[in-house]
Write a protein that holds these residues in place. Structure first.
Motif, PDB file in Angstrom:
ATOM      1  N   ALA A  78       0.841  -1.199   0.000  1.00 22.06           N
ATOM      2  CA  ALA A  78       0.000   0.000   0.000  1.00 22.06           C
ATOM      3  C   ALA A  78       0.878   1.251   0.000  1.00 22.06           C
ATOM      4  O   ALA A  78       0.585   2.230  -0.699  1.00 22.06           O
ATOM      5  CB  ALA A  78      -0.926  -0.005   1.210  1.00 22.06           C
ATOM      6  N   VAL A  79       1.966   1.219   0.774  1.00 20.23           N
ATOM      7  CA  VAL A  79       2.914   2.338   0.777  1.00 20.23           C
ATOM      8  C   VAL A  79       3.590   2.464  -0.578  1.00 20.23           C
ATOM      9  O   VAL A  79       3.748   3.572  -1.116  1.00 20.23           O
ATOM     10  CB  VAL A  79       3.956   2.144   1.893  1.00 20.23           C
ATOM     11  N   LEU A  80       3.999   1.333  -1.148  1.00 20.82           N
ATOM     12  CA  LEU A  80       4.658   1.361  -2.451  1.00 20.82           C
ATOM     13  C   LEU A  80       3.727   1.928  -3.528  1.00 20.82           C
ATOM     14  O   LEU A  80       4.154   2.706  -4.396  1.00 20.82           O
ATOM     15  CB  LEU A  80       5.116  -0.044  -2.837  1.00 20.82           C
ATOM     16  N   TYR A  81       2.459   1.555  -3.454  1.00 18.08           N
ATOM     17  CA  TYR A  81       1.477   2.090  -4.413  1.00 18.08           C
ATOM     18  C   TYR A  81       1.372   3.605  -4.295  1.00 18.08           C
ATOM     19  O   TYR A  81       1.406   4.321  -5.300  1.00 18.08           O
ATOM     20  CB  TYR A  81       0.124   1.431  -4.167  1.00 18.08           C
ATOM     21  N   GLN A  82       1.231   4.109  -3.064  1.00 19.42           N
ATOM     22  CA  GLN A  82       1.114   5.558  -2.873  1.00 19.42           C
ATOM     23  C   GLN A  82       2.398   6.265  -3.289  1.00 19.42           C
ATOM     24  O   GLN A  82       2.366   7.381  -3.817  1.00 19.42           O
ATOM     25  CB  GLN A  82       0.804   5.867  -1.409  1.00 19.42           C
ATOM     26  N   GLN A  83       3.517   5.625  -3.073  1.00 18.99           N
ATOM     27  CA  GLN A  83       4.801   6.209  -3.453  1.00 18.99           C
ATOM     28  C   GLN A  83       4.895   6.349  -4.971  1.00 18.99           C
ATOM     29  O   GLN A  83       5.324   7.387  -5.492  1.00 18.99           O
ATOM     30  CB  GLN A  83       5.917   5.316  -2.916  1.00 18.99           C
ATOM     31  N   GLN A  84       4.484   5.308  -5.690  1.00 17.34           N
ATOM     32  CA  GLN A  84       4.538   5.358  -7.150  1.00 17.34           C
ATOM     33  C   GLN A  84       3.453   6.282  -7.711  1.00 17.34           C
ATOM     34  O   GLN A  84       3.656   6.920  -8.752  1.00 17.34           O
ATOM     35  CB  GLN A  84       4.401   3.948  -7.719  1.00 17.34           C
ATOM     36  N   LEU A  85       2.311   6.350  -7.016  1.00 19.67           N
ATOM     37  CA  LEU A  85       1.281   7.297  -7.426  1.00 19.67           C
ATOM     38  C   LEU A  85       1.799   8.730  -7.289  1.00 19.67           C
ATOM     39  O   LEU A  85       1.533   9.597  -8.134  1.00 19.67           O
ATOM     40  CB  LEU A  85       0.027   7.105  -6.586  1.00 19.67           C
ATOM     41  N   HIS A  86       2.555   8.985  -6.229  1.00 18.93           N
ATOM     42  CA  HIS A  86       3.164  10.305  -6.037  1.00 18.93           C
ATOM     43  C   HIS A  86       4.121  10.621  -7.182  1.00 18.93           C
ATOM     44  O   HIS A  86       4.192  11.766  -7.660  1.00 18.93           O
ATOM     45  CB  HIS A  86       3.901  10.338  -4.695  1.00 18.93           C
ATOM     46  N   ASP A  87       4.850   9.608  -7.654  1.00 24.31           N
ATOM     47  CA  ASP A  87       5.760   9.816  -8.783  1.00 24.31           C
ATOM     48  C   ASP A  87       4.994  10.182 -10.049  1.00 24.31           C
ATOM     49  O   ASP A  87       5.457  11.016 -10.847  1.00 24.31           O
ATOM     50  CB  ASP A  87       6.595   8.560  -9.025  1.00 24.31           C
ATOM     51  N   ILE A  88       3.830   9.582 -10.248  1.00 26.67           N
ATOM     52  CA  ILE A  88       3.025   9.908 -11.430  1.00 26.67           C
ATOM     53  C   ILE A  88       2.529  11.343 -11.343  1.00 26.67           C
ATOM     54  O   ILE A  88       2.516  12.075 -12.341  1.00 26.67           O
ATOM     55  CB  ILE A  88       1.848   8.921 -11.546  1.00 26.67           C
ATOM     56  N   PHE A  89       2.131  11.756 -10.132  1.00 25.61           N
ATOM     57  CA  PHE A  89       1.740  13.156  -9.952  1.00 25.61           C
ATOM     58  C   PHE A  89       2.910  14.085 -10.303  1.00 25.61           C
ATOM     59  O   PHE A  89       2.723  15.136 -10.930  1.00 25.61           O
ATOM     60  CB  PHE A  89       1.304  13.401  -8.511  1.00 25.61           C
ATOM     61  N   ALA A  90       4.111  13.699  -9.865  1.00 29.87           N
ATOM     62  CA  ALA A  90       5.281  14.540 -10.131  1.00 29.87           C
ATOM     63  C   ALA A  90       5.531  14.668 -11.634  1.00 29.87           C
ATOM     64  O   ALA A  90       5.873  15.753 -12.137  1.00 29.87           O
ATOM     65  CB  ALA A  90       6.500  13.947  -9.432  1.00 29.87           C
ATOM     66  N   LYS A  91       5.347  13.567 -12.378  1.00 33.90           N
ATOM     67  CA  LYS A  91       5.536  13.629 -13.834  1.00 33.90           C
ATOM     68  C   LYS A  91       4.458  14.499 -14.474  1.00 33.90           C
ATOM     69  O   LYS A  91       4.720  15.223 -15.445  1.00 33.90           O
ATOM     70  CB  LYS A  91       5.507  12.222 -14.409  1.00 33.90           C
ATOM     71  N   TRP A  92       3.253  14.396 -13.941  1.00 34.45           N
ATOM     72  CA  TRP A  92       2.158  15.224 -14.456  1.00 34.45           C
ATOM     73  C   TRP A  92       2.484  16.714 -14.277  1.00 34.45           C
ATOM     74  O   TRP A  92       2.365  17.520 -15.197  1.00 34.45           O
ATOM     75  CB  TRP A  92       0.878  14.845 -13.719  1.00 34.45           C
ATOM     76  N   ARG A  93       2.938  17.065 -13.080  1.00 31.48           N
ATOM     77  CA  ARG A  93       3.287  18.454 -12.815  1.00 31.48           C
ATOM     78  C   ARG A  93       4.479  18.892 -13.649  1.00 31.48           C
ATOM     79  O   ARG A  93       4.525  20.021 -14.154  1.00 31.48           O
ATOM     80  CB  ARG A  93       3.600  18.629 -11.332  1.00 31.48           C
ATOM     81  N   SER A  94       5.442  17.994 -13.808  1.00 33.09           N
ATOM     82  CA  SER A  94       6.631  18.345 -14.576  1.00 33.09           C
ATOM     83  C   SER A  94       6.271  18.665 -16.027  1.00 33.09           C
ATOM     84  O   SER A  94       6.784  19.629 -16.625  1.00 33.09           O
ATOM     85  CB  SER A  94       7.641  17.197 -14.522  1.00 33.09           C
ATOM     86  N   GLY A  95       5.369  17.859 -16.591  1.00 37.46           N
ATOM     87  CA  GLY A  95       4.951  18.117 -17.968  1.00 37.46           C
ATOM     88  C   GLY A  95       4.240  19.446 -18.110  1.00 37.46           C
ATOM     89  O   GLY A  95       4.486  20.209 -19.062  1.00 37.46           O
ATOM     90  N   MET A  96       3.369  19.761 -17.167  1.00 36.33           N
ATOM     91  CA  MET A  96       2.653  21.034 -17.243  1.00 36.33           C
ATOM     92  C   MET A  96       3.563  22.212 -16.961  1.00 36.33           C
ATOM     93  O   MET A  96       3.372  23.307 -17.514  1.00 36.33           O
ATOM     94  CB  MET A  96       1.469  21.008 -16.266  1.00 36.33           C
TER      95      MET A  96
END
Length: 426
Positions: free
Chosen positions: A151-169
């Protein structure tokens, strides 16, 4: 023999018991977390988390106490009753002289029906039950720790996806500023993008808070307590890297699951209780030997004593019925539980296979980014507007988040399959 049961639920290489678990936990803590108080890059693996969680000293002591209690029943069953020493004194003044008689008697109860051996066997069977219950508890705790870890690993990787989303914008924001300075677009595009960025930041903060909460839960269950400093991360693969064992192998393993084995052993212990109750016809024999002294008499006398209950009224009928009913009840529960778990294994195995087959063609990062790259090129060429580029970023995030959710579901299914079959299905 039974001391080694404490190690069954632990990963290979861990050996709890008699202070070893405590020493191992401290060793892992200081070798794996050298800068716990201030290193946000500290990473914990699944094996490290399991070793810490299963080898906590208080847990090892709790399990060892359960074994000690069961072993005390064996000691009690095989121990002879203490001999009994009795003393009687009788004085008489009916004759010309006072006469005092004193009797000393030493008696011992003997079991002639083999009841002590049957009691000892039943106690040993119940010790086996406790051992299997410990293994079952360790399996369940292992599953709980693994669920929290992933569950922690999932949230950690979800946070990484958010970071990529923000980076692109953020990169697109630079492009829009240049196009606005050149007069190619109005300020609406930039304002619309910034509004989208604010929502993304809010969602990312929420995901970050959820990650911290789950991390604290994980640290608590493995015996580590955060102190407000940067929390450690976890590393591993959310998607199981190898397929589960063939279904036929898993179905065979179900019967060896500790919980079911404990039920079978408990049923056998009730069978021993019934055998013991059927020995009503031969009761324990009490033998005694002693002497009688008579003051001013002609001499001492040797005393012999033998006593045995006569089983006329109480023939252990209630004990026999209780043991027989308990055995049949457990046998019925065991058969029912075995069939139900086999059905669950079939369902979980099919679900795990379908999830793996579904995720594999979707898991490519390139397929998720292709839409974004196409939209970026089209926007810079003036072929699409700001709403289309924002939609492309959002769709890319949602696709990757959905794939991540499927990976998490596949992992949780595998953990549940491990729990029901009593071990690692990889």
């Amino acid at each position: 023999m039974y001391r080694r049961l404490l190690n069954r639920g632990a990963p290979q290489g861990s050996r709890p018991g008699r202070g070893v678990g405590h020493a191992l936990g401290l060793l892992i803590l200081f070798t794996t977390l050298p800068a716990w108080a201030g290193t946000p890059t500290t990473m914990l693996s699944e094996q490290e988390v399991l070793r810490l969680g299963l080898n906590r000293p208080e847990i090892v002591q709790q399990l060892q106490s359960s074994l000690d209690l069961a072993e005390s029943d064996i000691v009690e069953a095989r121990t002879w009753e203490n001999p009994e020493l009795s003393f009687d004194q009788e004085s008489s003044d009916d004759g010309p002289e006072d006469i005092t008689e004193r009797s000393y008697m030493l008696s011992q109860k003997l079991s002639l029906s083999g009841q002590r051996a049957i009691k000892t066997k039943a106690a040993r069977q119940r010790l086996d039950v406790v051992g299997q219950e410990i293994s079952q508890w360790q399996l369940e705790r292992t599953a709980d720790i693994r669920q929290k870890f992933y569950a922690v690993l999932y949230q950690q990787q979800l946070h990484d996806i958010f970071a990529k989303w923000r980076s692109g914008m953020d990169a697109m924001e630079v492009v829009m500023e240049k196009r606005m300075e050149a007069g190619d677009i109005s300020g609406y595009d930039l304002d619309r993008l910034k509004r989208e960025q604010s929502f993304v930041r809010a969602s990312q903060r929420q995901a970050h808070a959820e990650h911290d909460r789950l991390t604290q839960e994980l640290l608590t269950i493995i015996g580590l307590v955060g102190d407000g400093t940067p929390l450690p991360g976890v590393n591993g693969s959310l998607l199981p890297q190898t397929p589960a064992l063939p279904l036929e192998d898993l179905l065979e393993r179900v019967a060896r699951q500790p919980g079911l084995v404990a039920m079978d052993l408990q049923s056998k212990a009730h069978g021993s209780d019934e055998r013991l109750a059927k020995r009503w016809w031969l009761s324990d024999l009490t033998l005694g030997v002693g002497v009688r002294e008579v003051d001013k008499g002609e001499g001492d006398a040797l005393l012999l004593q033998m006593s045995m209950p006569i089983p006329i009224f109480d023939r252990n009928t209630a004990a026999q019925q209780r043991a027989r009913a308990s055995q049949r009840q457990l046998q019925s529960k065991h058969r029912q539980a075995l069939e139900e778990r086999k059905g669950m294994v079939r369902g979980l195995w099919n679900q795990a296979s379908e999830l793996t087959a579904t995720i594999q063609p979707l898991a490519s990062e390139e397929s998720c980014l292709a839409l974004v790259r196409t939209a970026e090129v089209a926007y810079q060429a003036g072929e699409i507007g700001v709403l289309e580029i924002i939609d492309a970023y959002r769709s890319s995030f949602e696709n990757r988040a959905q794939i991540l959710s499927l990976m998490r579901q596949a992992r949780m299914v595998r953990i549940e399959l491990d729990l029901i079959t009593g071990g690692n299905t990889q």
